[in-house]
Write a protein that holds these residues in place. Sequence first.
Motif, mmCIF file in Angstrom:
data_model
loop_
_atom_site.group_PDB
_atom_site.id
_atom_site.type_symbol
_atom_site.label_atom_id
_atom_site.label_comp_id
_atom_site.label_asym_id
_atom_site.label_seq_id
_atom_site.Cartn_x
_atom_site.Cartn_y
_atom_site.Cartn_z
ATOM 1 N N GLY A 191 -10.808 134.211 70.754
ATOM 2 C CA GLY A 191 -10.080 135.458 70.571
ATOM 3 C C GLY A 191 -10.549 136.529 71.537
ATOM 4 N N ALA A 192 -11.869 136.578 71.794
ATOM 5 C CA ALA A 192 -12.390 137.531 72.773
ATOM 6 C C ALA A 192 -11.857 137.221 74.164
ATOM 7 C CB ALA A 192 -13.920 137.489 72.774
ATOM 8 N N THR A 193 -11.782 135.938 74.503
ATOM 9 C CA THR A 193 -11.233 135.529 75.806
ATOM 10 C C THR A 193 -9.755 135.885 75.901
ATOM 11 O OG1 THR A 193 -12.825 133.704 75.917
ATOM 12 C CG2 THR A 193 -10.908 133.582 77.370
ATOM 13 N N ALA A 194 -9.007 135.596 74.847
ATOM 14 C CA ALA A 194 -7.569 135.898 74.849
ATOM 15 C C ALA A 194 -7.334 137.396 74.973
ATOM 16 C CB ALA A 194 -6.927 135.360 73.570
ATOM 17 N N LEU A 195 -8.177 138.188 74.334
ATOM 18 C CA LEU A 195 -8.017 139.638 74.393
ATOM 19 C C LEU A 195 -8.248 140.151 75.817
ATOM 20 C CD1 LEU A 195 -7.455 142.172 72.725
ATOM 21 C CD2 LEU A 195 -9.922 142.320 72.269
ATOM 22 N N LYS A 196 -9.254 139.623 76.493
ATOM 23 C CA LYS A 196 -9.528 140.043 77.877
ATOM 24 C C LYS A 196 -8.374 139.675 78.804
ATOM 25 C CE LYS A 196 -14.595 139.835 77.656
ATOM 26 N NZ LYS A 196 -14.759 139.431 76.257
ATOM 27 N N LEU A 197 -7.890 138.445 78.674
ATOM 28 C CA LEU A 197 -6.788 138.025 79.540
ATOM 29 C C LEU A 197 -5.501 138.756 79.186
ATOM 30 C CD1 LEU A 197 -7.345 134.168 79.881
ATOM 31 C CD2 LEU A 197 -7.875 135.963 81.517
ATOM 32 N N GLY A 198 -5.310 139.054 77.911
ATOM 33 C CA GLY A 198 -4.117 139.797 77.511
ATOM 34 C C GLY A 198 -4.046 141.173 78.142
ATOM 35 N N GLU A 202 -0.581 140.051 83.610
ATOM 36 C CA GLU A 202 0.714 140.664 83.330
ATOM 37 C C GLU A 202 1.759 139.668 82.854
ATOM 38 O OE1 GLU A 202 1.980 142.811 86.727
ATOM 39 O OE2 GLU A 202 0.334 144.292 86.639
ATOM 40 N N LEU A 203 1.583 138.386 83.179
ATOM 41 C CA LEU A 203 2.594 137.409 82.775
ATOM 42 C C LEU A 203 2.547 137.108 81.284
ATOM 43 C CD1 LEU A 203 1.576 133.766 83.714
ATOM 44 C CD2 LEU A 203 -0.063 135.627 83.498
ATOM 45 N N LEU A 204 1.472 137.503 80.581
ATOM 46 C CA LEU A 204 1.345 137.223 79.148
ATOM 47 C C LEU A 204 2.163 138.229 78.346
ATOM 48 C CD1 LEU A 204 -2.490 136.456 78.938
ATOM 49 C CD2 LEU A 204 -0.601 134.820 78.900
ATOM 50 N N ARG A 205 3.161 137.719 77.643
ATOM 51 C CA ARG A 205 4.031 138.587 76.853
ATOM 52 C C ARG A 205 3.590 138.721 75.411
ATOM 53 N NH1 ARG A 205 10.267 137.337 77.383
ATOM 54 N NH2 ARG A 205 10.137 138.882 75.696
ATOM 55 N N SER A 206 2.658 137.865 74.984
ATOM 56 C CA SER A 206 2.221 137.904 73.597
ATOM 57 C C SER A 206 0.743 137.561 73.522
ATOM 58 C CB SER A 206 3.029 136.916 72.744
ATOM 59 O OG SER A 206 2.628 136.955 71.400
ATOM 60 N N THR A 207 -0.015 138.331 72.740
ATOM 61 C CA THR A 207 -1.441 138.075 72.542
ATOM 62 C C THR A 207 -1.712 138.003 71.049
ATOM 63 O OG1 THR A 207 -1.986 139.279 74.573
ATOM 64 C CG2 THR A 207 -3.771 138.887 73.008
ATOM 65 N N ILE A 208 -2.254 136.893 70.619
ATOM 66 C CA ILE A 208 -2.503 136.650 69.200
ATOM 67 C C ILE A 208 -3.997 136.426 69.013
ATOM 68 C CG2 ILE A 208 -1.999 135.151 67.242
ATOM 69 C CD1 ILE A 208 0.658 134.446 68.650
ATOM 70 N N ILE A 209 -4.626 137.249 68.173
ATOM 71 C CA ILE A 209 -6.064 137.204 67.962
ATOM 72 C C ILE A 209 -6.339 136.890 66.494
ATOM 73 C CG2 ILE A 209 -8.237 138.435 68.249
ATOM 74 C CD1 ILE A 209 -6.685 138.088 70.842
ATOM 75 N N LEU A 210 -7.161 135.863 66.246
ATOM 76 C CA LEU A 210 -7.546 135.487 64.894
ATOM 77 C C LEU A 210 -9.063 135.558 64.750
ATOM 78 C CD1 LEU A 210 -5.281 132.327 64.332
ATOM 79 C CD2 LEU A 210 -4.802 134.687 63.677
ATOM 80 N N GLY A 211 -9.531 136.232 63.721
ATOM 81 C CA GLY A 211 -10.955 136.263 63.417
ATOM 82 C C GLY A 211 -11.810 136.908 64.482
ATOM 83 N N MET A 212 -11.298 137.900 65.168
ATOM 84 C CA MET A 212 -12.062 138.581 66.217
ATOM 85 C C MET A 212 -11.544 140.012 66.341
ATOM 86 S SD MET A 212 -14.358 138.840 68.494
ATOM 87 C CE MET A 212 -15.004 137.163 68.502
ATOM 88 N N SER A 213 -12.454 140.923 66.587
ATOM 89 C CA SER A 213 -12.083 142.320 66.805
ATOM 90 C C SER A 213 -12.488 142.723 68.216
ATOM 91 C CB SER A 213 -12.761 143.230 65.782
ATOM 92 O OG SER A 213 -14.171 143.111 65.868
ATOM 93 N N GLY A 214 -12.033 143.873 68.649
ATOM 94 C CA GLY A 214 -12.340 144.364 69.985
ATOM 95 C C GLY A 214 -11.657 145.705 70.193
ATOM 96 N N SER A 215 -11.338 145.985 71.426
ATOM 97 C CA SER A 215 -10.663 147.245 71.742
ATOM 98 C C SER A 215 -9.280 146.964 72.304
ATOM 99 C CB SER A 215 -11.484 148.051 72.757
ATOM 100 O OG SER A 215 -11.628 147.332 73.965
ATOM 101 N N ALA A 216 -8.359 147.893 72.081
ATOM 102 C CA ALA A 216 -6.989 147.774 72.589
ATOM 103 C C ALA A 216 -6.419 149.170 72.773
ATOM 104 C CB ALA A 216 -6.141 146.964 71.625
#
Length: 619
Positions: A191-198, A202-216
């Motif tokens: 989830g931390a990796t997905a959040l960074k790449l999200g 720019e090509l990522l249209r959807s970011t789904i995070i499970l069991g992880m927090s961070g900043s947005a």
Amino acid sequence: MNCYLFFPKKKRFAEFNHQLIVDKTTKIGNNNSYELKLRPIFMNGHRYGFLLSLLLLGTGLILSIIFNPTIGIEVTSINIEIDSQRNLVSRIYTPTTAKPHPVILLCHGVNNSKEMMTPLAVELARHGIAAIAFDFGGYGESYPLKNREKSIENLDKNTKADAKAVLAYIRDRPEIFDQERIGILGHSMGGATALKLGKTEELLRSTIILGMSGSATTTTPRNLFLGAGVYEQINPPEDLRIMLQQATGSKNPVCINNGNNICGNFSNGTARLLIISGTADHIIATYDPQLITEVIKWAQRSLDVNSTKEVKLAAPGLIISMLLTFAGGIASGICVLLRPDEKIRMQTTETRGENLVEEIYFRQIKKAATLKVQLLWRRCVTWLLAIQMTVIWLMAIRGLAPTRSASNMLVFCYVLQLFSNYTLRRSDKLTSILRVVCLYVLLLIVAFLLPTLLCGVNEILTTPNYLVNLPQFLLQWPFFAFYNYTIAAKLILIPTYTLELQVSWLFVLLVLLELMSSGITLLIVEQILVGSVKWLRRPFVFTGVSNISQKQIGLLGLLLLAFLGVLYKRVSDGLLVLVMSKGILALQMLGLFLFLPIGIIVVTVRSSWFQYLESLLKE
């Protein structure tokens, strides 16, 4: 009854622990004649146990057919090359609809593998979205990492590079994957990796995070979905609420636990939603039906997948059916292999003789011969299963059998060998052993489930409606948690099974150990556990410092050196800094998930009521 007989020629006493029936009513001529019946004590419930195991196996097979998730999807295993020395073992799940497909990249958590993402991948493919699950470097079947390369900083860099490599694979295949509809999903570390790449891709249209927090922020990442369980142990729902406030720019966002009430909109990428499942914790988040359902709905809306099909899940039911089938298959196999052993033990006939002592003496001779036949049968069972494992392995490495199915069959045969050997050696006490084992398994489940439930107290006090879902959580948690750790154990025994089959040296040594002495593995485990319980039940004895021996001082010195070594390792890999930054949280987690379960186990095992219950089950 126990008979203690003296044989003058042998000059010793013999103890005969068999059920003895003597009928002295029959007379032959003028002499008394004894009708002797000797029955070895055996598992009287064999027939009922076999029927129960068949019922378990049949239920599992029927549920496997009902919840078959592979209908309408295609699964392909591939290697994604990073360079000449590194590759990522991946599995692609694609629907049978027209290409190109919308696609979501799945990133697993720490100490996990792509197998933990299989339920999500299968369900996404069943509902019109392709999914790619892969192993990060150092995990699963992908390229290995040395211990020094698994520091916090290196893992952050490596996981991000690995995910980018998979994204590059997607970009290079526009004929398969729709380049305008790409998303990413991550759980825990993933989830931390997905959040960074999200935030950066720019090509990522959807970011789904499970069991992880961070900043947005309100604009990055695009179309953000946050999911967690009420009983989340590492990143509690409160942390995700704070993250949602950042992502929406509102102190009281309304887009919580309501899929129809979205903050922002999908067209400009500002859509946000937080789902807190009442039936999940950190471990089983990727298997939880409620979270999977909401993830599918979000993926369909954020990637413009027009579907009027109602979301009906198959993967969670398949997990339960697989476990039932496996358990039923093992139990049925044990019953089948145990039956000849019981036949051997039952080879006693009714005989008549004028001398009871002489008759029992010959019975002792027959008993010794019976024991030799039993030993021969145990060896036949052990070698038969070992030969079967060898055949399965040879077929897989020569391409005559699918490697993935072969790996599952190897694990099944080894577990059957393990438990059947132990059962044949302990068949006289099998029923009582099973009862006691079930008691201790229940104790372990309670000891480790209670801290998980405590993690959800704050949420439940705030929203008591979550209690409605508590029974479902209690029922599914043992199944999903056991499945999760079974996958991890399989990777230890068989580290490679997707594109090729490769067993570990540990697996080979364990099989050889059973071949040398059938049943020895579980007998050793039994001795260790019994010894541990006896040690826990010893009275506490406090001694002064002056009573500490030189041996104990040396042991304390070795423990101190080990502690300093671990401390140095944590300083060098940066983990200590992370722990110190969350010192109170770290101490809380240590106490909650280590000391509390151990304390529950120790107090329960030492309690008089538990010992009394255990003694009843042993009878």
